[in-house]
Design an enzyme around this catalytic site. Structure first.
Site, short mmCIF file in Angstrom:
data_model
loop_
_atom_site.label_atom_id
_atom_site.label_comp_id
_atom_site.label_asym_id
_atom_site.label_seq_id
_atom_site.Cartn_x
_atom_site.Cartn_y
_atom_site.Cartn_z
N LEU A 25 0.79 -1.24 0.00
CA LEU A 25 0.00 0.00 0.00
C LEU A 25 0.82 1.28 0.00
O LEU A 25 0.24 2.37 -0.02
CB LEU A 25 -0.94 0.01 1.21
CG LEU A 25 -1.97 -1.11 1.26
CD1 LEU A 25 -2.79 -1.04 2.53
CD2 LEU A 25 -2.86 -1.10 0.03
N LYS A 26 2.13 1.18 0.02
CA LYS A 26 2.96 2.40 0.06
C LYS A 26 3.52 2.69 -1.32
O LYS A 26 3.67 1.79 -2.15
CB LYS A 26 4.10 2.22 1.06
CG LYS A 26 3.60 2.05 2.48
CD LYS A 26 4.77 1.96 3.44
CE LYS A 26 4.28 1.67 4.83
NZ LYS A 26 3.86 2.82 5.55
N HIS A 44 -3.86 -5.18 -7.76
CA HIS A 44 -4.84 -4.18 -7.34
C HIS A 44 -6.24 -4.77 -7.53
O HIS A 44 -6.52 -5.38 -8.56
CB HIS A 44 -4.69 -2.91 -8.17
CG HIS A 44 -5.59 -1.81 -7.72
ND1 HIS A 44 -5.33 -1.05 -6.60
CD2 HIS A 44 -6.75 -1.35 -8.23
CE1 HIS A 44 -6.30 -0.17 -6.44
NE2 HIS A 44 -7.18 -0.33 -7.41
N GLU A 114 -8.11 -12.67 -7.45
CA GLU A 114 -6.73 -12.34 -7.12
C GLU A 114 -5.93 -13.61 -6.83
O GLU A 114 -4.81 -13.77 -7.32
CB GLU A 114 -6.66 -11.43 -5.88
CG GLU A 114 -7.12 -10.02 -6.12
CD GLU A 114 -6.95 -9.17 -4.87
OE1 GLU A 114 -5.80 -8.80 -4.56
OE2 GLU A 114 -7.96 -8.89 -4.21
#
Length: 138
Positions: A25-26, A44, A114
């Site tokens: 998430l960074k 994503h 996913e």
């Protein structure tokens, strides 16, 4: 958040040809992106380029898909670059948005996609070896 720390962690595996950031998430620092250009991927929970970018993760993504009235959502595996969710797309899997869907019900179906797509992409990229340019899988 620290490029040196991330590079140091990756240096512990000097034989690594592929870095898989499964839902990281960074924002990856530019020096790290440059070091692993076309060898760092992320996943994503939407069909990029829609519903991506800063702050678009988890429930927020699925709420945005539902609010948009989209007939489908899905998952995108993409190369990591210097911007959130903007690297070249490697592969996508589509998931229908069903009448009565909630963020949770849509998220559950997307997560299943996913879990199917990411291993396939990783295996195919590993099979092909270190690329000189982005690879797009059908």
């Amino acid at each position: 958040d620290d490029a040196a720390e991330l590079l140091a962690a990756l240096a512990e595996a000097p034989q690594a040809d592929l870095v898989v950031l499964a839902g990281y998430l960074k924002l990856v620092p530019p020096t790290v992106v440059a070091r692993f250009r076309w060898r760092m991927i992320n996943i994503h929970p939407a069909l990029l380029p829609a519903h991506g970018g800063p702050g678009m993760y988890g429930r927020r993504v699925h709420e945005a898909v539902l609010a948009s009235g989209a007939a489908e959502s899905g998952v995108t595996v993409h190369y990591v670059d210097e911007q959130y969710d903007r690297g070249p797309i490697i592969a996508q899997a589509r998931v229908p948005v069903l009448r009565g869907d909630t963020a949770e019900s849509l998220a559950a179906r997307v997560l299943e996609a996913e879990h199917r797509l990411l291993p396939l992409v990783v295996l195919e990229l590993a099979r092909r070896g270190i690329p000189n340019e982005p690879v797009r899988l059908s």
